[in-house]
Design an enzyme around this catalytic site. Structure first.
Site, mmCIF file in Angstrom:
data_model
loop_
_atom_site.group_PDB
_atom_site.id
_atom_site.type_symbol
_atom_site.label_atom_id
_atom_site.label_comp_id
_atom_site.label_asym_id
_atom_site.label_seq_id
_atom_site.Cartn_x
_atom_site.Cartn_y
_atom_site.Cartn_z
ATOM 1 N N HIS A 140 4.868 25.410 -5.180
ATOM 2 C CA HIS A 140 3.841 24.332 -5.167
ATOM 3 C C HIS A 140 4.025 23.300 -6.153
ATOM 4 O O HIS A 140 3.664 22.231 -5.666
ATOM 5 C CB HIS A 140 2.612 25.106 -5.312
ATOM 6 C CG HIS A 140 2.377 25.865 -4.280
ATOM 7 N ND1 HIS A 140 2.860 26.945 -3.697
ATOM 8 C CD2 HIS A 140 1.241 25.714 -3.311
ATOM 9 C CE1 HIS A 140 2.282 27.694 -2.698
ATOM 10 N NE2 HIS A 140 1.226 26.803 -2.422
ATOM 11 N N ARG A 152 11.112 25.856 -1.911
ATOM 12 C CA ARG A 152 9.859 26.011 -1.699
ATOM 13 C C ARG A 152 8.930 26.417 -2.884
ATOM 14 O O ARG A 152 9.128 27.529 -3.287
ATOM 15 C CB ARG A 152 9.218 26.709 -0.650
ATOM 16 C CG ARG A 152 7.862 26.485 -0.356
ATOM 17 C CD ARG A 152 7.308 27.497 1.081
ATOM 18 N NE ARG A 152 6.161 27.008 1.653
ATOM 19 C CZ ARG A 152 4.832 27.075 1.104
ATOM 20 N NH1 ARG A 152 5.009 28.193 0.090
ATOM 21 N NH2 ARG A 152 3.644 26.829 1.641
ATOM 22 N N GLU A 191 -16.143 6.523 6.964
ATOM 23 C CA GLU A 191 -15.137 5.826 8.024
ATOM 24 C C GLU A 191 -15.070 6.530 9.409
ATOM 25 O O GLU A 191 -15.588 7.419 9.410
ATOM 26 C CB GLU A 191 -13.956 5.440 7.173
ATOM 27 C CG GLU A 191 -13.019 6.643 6.922
ATOM 28 C CD GLU A 191 -11.795 6.201 5.873
ATOM 29 O OE1 GLU A 191 -11.428 5.000 6.047
ATOM 30 O OE2 GLU A 191 -11.515 6.986 5.322
ATOM 31 N N LYS A 231 -2.911 7.186 1.406
ATOM 32 C CA LYS A 231 -2.180 7.447 2.789
ATOM 33 C C LYS A 231 -1.350 8.480 3.080
ATOM 34 O O LYS A 231 -0.078 8.083 3.255
ATOM 35 C CB LYS A 231 -1.810 5.970 3.391
ATOM 36 C CG LYS A 231 -1.780 5.930 5.046
ATOM 37 C CD LYS A 231 -1.727 4.564 5.521
ATOM 38 C CE LYS A 231 -1.408 4.626 7.046
ATOM 39 N NZ LYS A 231 -2.790 4.969 7.538
ATOM 40 N N ARG A 243 0.878 -1.100 0.181
ATOM 41 C CA ARG A 243 0.016 0.160 0.161
ATOM 42 C C ARG A 243 0.755 1.239 0.134
ATOM 43 O O ARG A 243 0.591 2.280 -0.648
ATOM 44 C CB ARG A 243 -0.796 -0.003 1.130
ATOM 45 C CG ARG A 243 -2.158 1.231 1.241
ATOM 46 C CD ARG A 243 -3.010 1.050 2.189
ATOM 47 N NE ARG A 243 -2.348 1.070 3.847
ATOM 48 C CZ ARG A 243 -3.065 1.008 4.621
ATOM 49 N NH1 ARG A 243 -4.268 0.731 4.589
ATOM 50 N NH2 ARG A 243 -2.545 1.249 5.887
#
Length: 279
Positions: A101, A99, A178, A146, A51
């Site tokens: 995006h 930095r 969930e 995840k 996963r």
């Protein structure tokens, strides 16, 4: 002092450092897994690692190790720390770059960290059951990944915890999805219902084990969405996660579930799960 894994090295925790421009720190641009250890042995590690790599592919995030290499490194970390009953937390970000995006151009190696933690099985709660509350599901639409972007989960969990509950059970409109850190299940007429594995939920590893156990022991298991009213009218409710295993929910807000005690189907699943992890 425990040993941790940081970008290819096993080092002491106090020596671990992450760059201030790591994209996980600045954007939540990363993925993670939590893997259970029972009696010094990992549980469903391959499923968790599968996963992790699937989440990476969905985010166009390259993990700088093969799955076999990474698994071996984590097993070494667990052995080094002498973990008996606990977890190993694994995190991979898109790495360190100025930095911006959009994704960094060129080959920026991902940042990889892992650490272990003692985490006994919450046996008393599993025996007595826990309480939960309902909360609107405000998360993004790729809950199947995840990722480190957990603010929606955290706000729901904090709302529940501040009122003395163990979990928040989320719903989008009238449809239950969930828990804030778990999958949610109801029992109706002897059948187990849970939301299908779509982009609206994380297809939990414990959820998958429960499905397999049900199929092996002729327990009806239906991946069908259910409503808030069906949740509140259920004979039994339980949640499931890596750290909570099969956890009965005996009250939603101030309303008892069934007779206010863990139900027979839930207790049977707890027994089957216990046998599965101990084999």
């Amino acid at each position: 002092m425990s040993t941790v894994f940081v970008n290819g090295e096993l080092i002491q925790r106090d020596d671990a450092k992450i760059d201030i421009e790591d994209r996980g720190y600045q954007f939540g641009d990363g993925i993670y897994e939590v893997i259970r250890v029972y009696g010094g042995n990992t549980f469903t590690m391959k499923e968790h690692m599968d996963r992790l790599y699937e989440s990476g592919e969905k985010m166009k995030l390259v993990i700088p190790y093969t799955q076999e290499e990474f698994t071996s490194l984590l097993l070494r970390l667990i052995e080094t720390n002498g973990v008996k009953d606990g977890i190993v937390y694994v995190q991979v970000t898109r790495g360190v770059a100025p930095r911006q995006h959009h994704f960094p151009s060129g080959k920026v190696p991902g940042s990889v960290v892992a650490y272990t933690k003692d985490f006994p099985v919450p046996s008393a709660m599993m025996e007595q059951g826990v309480t939960a509350k309902l909360a609107e599901d405000i998360r993004w639409l790729r809950c199947d990944i995840k990722s480190l972007n957990l603010l929606g989960n955290l706000l729901a969990k904090e709302e529940a915890a501040s009122e003395g509950h163990f979990e928040a059970i989320l719903h989008r409109g009238d449809t239950v999805t969930e828990g804030s850190s778990s999958n949610a299940f109801i029992v109706r007429d002897g059948s187990i219902f849970t939301h299908p594995a779509t982009n609206l939920i994380l297809n939990g590893i414990t959820r998958r084990v429960i499905k397999d156990l049900c199929e092996a022991h002729d327990i009806p298991f239906r991946e069908e969405a259910f409503t808030v009213s069906e949740l509140l009218g259920a004979e039994e409710i339980f949640i499931a996660s890596t750290t909570s295993e099969v956890m009965p929910v005996v009250k939603i807000g101030g309303q008892a579930v069934g007779d206010g005690k863990p139900g027979t189907v839930t207790k049977k699943l707890q027994s089957l799960f216990r046998n599965r992890k101990n084999r």
